[in-house]
Enzyme design. Structure first.
Site, PDB file in Angstrom:
ATOM      1  N   HIS A 159     -26.624   0.322  -8.163  1.00  0.00           N
ATOM      2  CA  HIS A 159     -27.248   0.221  -7.007  1.00  0.00           C
ATOM      3  C   HIS A 159     -27.936   1.331  -6.382  1.00  0.00           C
ATOM      4  O   HIS A 159     -28.645   1.306  -5.175  1.00  0.00           O
ATOM      5  CB  HIS A 159     -26.182  -0.434  -5.818  1.00  0.00           C
ATOM      6  CG  HIS A 159     -25.580  -1.614  -6.013  1.00  0.00           C
ATOM      7  ND1 HIS A 159     -26.501  -2.767  -6.251  1.00  0.00           N
ATOM      8  CD2 HIS A 159     -24.362  -1.995  -6.138  1.00  0.00           C
ATOM      9  CE1 HIS A 159     -25.600  -3.772  -6.305  1.00  0.00           C
ATOM     10  NE2 HIS A 159     -24.369  -3.218  -6.498  1.00  0.00           N
ATOM     11  N   ASP A 195     -23.752  -7.184 -14.461  1.00  0.00           N
ATOM     12  CA  ASP A 195     -22.883  -7.036 -13.407  1.00  0.00           C
ATOM     13  C   ASP A 195     -23.127  -8.270 -12.412  1.00  0.00           C
ATOM     14  O   ASP A 195     -24.082  -8.664 -12.329  1.00  0.00           O
ATOM     15  CB  ASP A 195     -22.824  -5.845 -12.476  1.00  0.00           C
ATOM     16  CG  ASP A 195     -22.018  -5.438 -11.381  1.00  0.00           C
ATOM     17  OD1 ASP A 195     -21.190  -4.830 -11.345  1.00  0.00           O
ATOM     18  OD2 ASP A 195     -22.373  -5.947 -10.132  1.00  0.00           O
ATOM     19  N   HIS A 197     -23.678  -8.285  -9.437  1.00  0.00           N
ATOM     20  CA  HIS A 197     -24.785  -8.057  -8.332  1.00  0.00           C
ATOM     21  C   HIS A 197     -25.872  -7.461  -8.964  1.00  0.00           C
ATOM     22  O   HIS A 197     -25.962  -6.807 -10.041  1.00  0.00           O
ATOM     23  CB  HIS A 197     -24.047  -6.862  -7.360  1.00  0.00           C
ATOM     24  CG  HIS A 197     -22.710  -7.388  -6.665  1.00  0.00           C
ATOM     25  ND1 HIS A 197     -21.632  -7.052  -7.242  1.00  0.00           N
ATOM     26  CD2 HIS A 197     -22.800  -8.065  -5.569  1.00  0.00           C
ATOM     27  CE1 HIS A 197     -20.719  -7.573  -6.453  1.00  0.00           C
ATOM     28  NE2 HIS A 197     -21.319  -8.404  -5.390  1.00  0.00           N
ATOM     29  N   ASP A 284     -17.208  -7.955 -12.685  1.00  0.00           N
ATOM     30  CA  ASP A 284     -17.102  -8.678 -11.258  1.00  0.00           C
ATOM     31  C   ASP A 284     -17.595 -10.031 -11.282  1.00  0.00           C
ATOM     32  O   ASP A 284     -17.766 -10.612 -10.331  1.00  0.00           O
ATOM     33  CB  ASP A 284     -17.578  -7.817 -10.228  1.00  0.00           C
ATOM     34  CG  ASP A 284     -19.100  -7.482 -10.209  1.00  0.00           C
ATOM     35  OD1 ASP A 284     -19.523  -7.357 -11.158  1.00  0.00           O
ATOM     36  OD2 ASP A 284     -19.291  -6.472  -9.460  1.00  0.00           O
TER      37      ASP A 284
HETATM   38 ZN   LIG Z   1     -21.102  -5.556  -8.795  1.00  0.00          ZN
END
Ligand SMILES: [Zn+2]
Length: 341
Positions: A159, A195, A197, A284
């Site tokens: 991120h 991931d 996200h 995740d």
């Molecule tokens: Zn994540």
């Protein structure tokens, strides 16, 4: 497969985060990396190496120098300003606001953040610097001719963009590793982010480049964090058009649909004729992850590893998210073992 790991990650320990309307213990905890290391040793993956210091310059090849300077002094300045507890960003500028860097540490925290999800504490700089060196050292293992390597990085990185932090991420370990490979003369590096996200930071860093393909499979930003990045029509800019590929999937996506998206992403990477692949390995996507909604089971990570192996490319795994503490070690090593066998 060699694993690169540093204990320095333990110096970064955030107490609480805002989750919904509640302050809860931070999901991104040191025990995550400790569990992965325990499992790496338990399955006999291979030697565990300490990182070699590749210096700050390898970091500023990706991140803005003023941002890296800020990370290094933020905790000192927070304490000097009377800050108690972890240093949180309380605001972030929108595009119609001033782009001047404030003198106040509170202002600078906002300037260099896109959310309050990556607070800074006493050991953050040491930990994030070490994580970047872990990624760089694992990239060097690959550059030295080995078929694969695992960068056991913490905190995660995907991120974090050139000049901002957020979502538990400060320095973009996968991007720093990819850049180090292209700096060594590699023509085409591919980053596959699995991931849950979207890897908004990695996308942003390479968005206008054709020498690093970015492909990501993630929760649809209409529904899921980070909300403002990760749509399928984000395909790159300028010379990078066509070299950014997003596979947003709906909440609750299970293994069947997820593995189909993986096959499509791998097909794109094959067509790109990548010289190496960097896998932003977040687990995740697991069915019992506390902050995500996909439904992958532990065995599905074996399938992920096996599918990656079919590319027959030098492969660098970089740890990202995964917050189901009793399964993160197994899910990560299933991926690595699936790749090796
Ligand atoms: Zn994540």
């Amino acid at each position: 497969m060699k694993t690169v790991y540093s204990d320095a990650h333990r110096e970064h320990r955030i107490e609480v985060e805002l989750y919904g309307s509640e302050l809860v213990p931070c999901f991104e905890q040191p025990v995550r990396a400790d569990s992965v290391l325990t499992q790496v040793i338990a399955v006999g993956l291979g030697p565990v190496l300490a990182p070699v210091d590749h210096g700050r310059r390898a970091i500023t090849s990706v991140h803005a120098a003023d941002y890296v300077d800020f990370l290094e002094v933020a905790w000192r300045d927070w304490v000097a300003a009377g800050g108690e507890g972890d240093a949180f960003s309380g605001c972030a500028p929108k595009s119609d606001m001033s782009r001047r860097v404030p003198a106040s540490i509170h202002g600078r925290l906002g300037y260099y953040s896109f959310d309050a999800g990556a607070p800074i504490t006493a050991g953050t700089w040491n930990a994030v610097y070490a994580a970047a060196q872990v990624a760089l050292t694992a990239a060097a293992v690959l550059a030295n001719g080995e078929a694969s390597a695992f960068a056991l990085c913490r905190p995660p990185g995907h991120h974090a963009s050139k000049a901002y932090l957020g979502g538990y991420c400060y320095l973009n370990n996968a991007a720093i590793a990819a850049q180090s490979l292209t700096d060594r003369g590699m023509k085409r590096a591919a980053i596959l982010d699995v991931d849950f996200h979207h890897g908004n930071g990695t996308q942003s860093i390479f968005y206008d480049r054709s020498d690093v393909l970015f492909a990501s499979i993630h929760g649809d930003p209409n529904d899921e964090y980070p909300y403002f990045s990760g749509h399928a029509d984000e395909t790159g800019a300028g010379p990078g058009v066509g070299f950014n590929v997003n596979f947003p999937l709906p909440p609750g996506t299970g293994p069947g649909r997820w593995l189909e998206a993986l096959a499509a992403a791998l097909s794109r990477i094959r067509a790109y004729r990548a010289d190496a692949i960097i896998v932003s390995l977040g687990v995740d996507t697991f069915e019992h992850d506390p902050i995500s909604s996909f439904k992958l089971r532990s065995d599905d990570y074996l399938r992920l590893g096996e599918a990656l192996r079919t590319l027959r490319l030098p492969t660098l795994f970089v740890l990202e998210g995964g917050y189901a503490l009793d399964a993160i070690g197994l899910n990560v090593t299933n991926t690595l073992v699936g790749f090796e066998t």
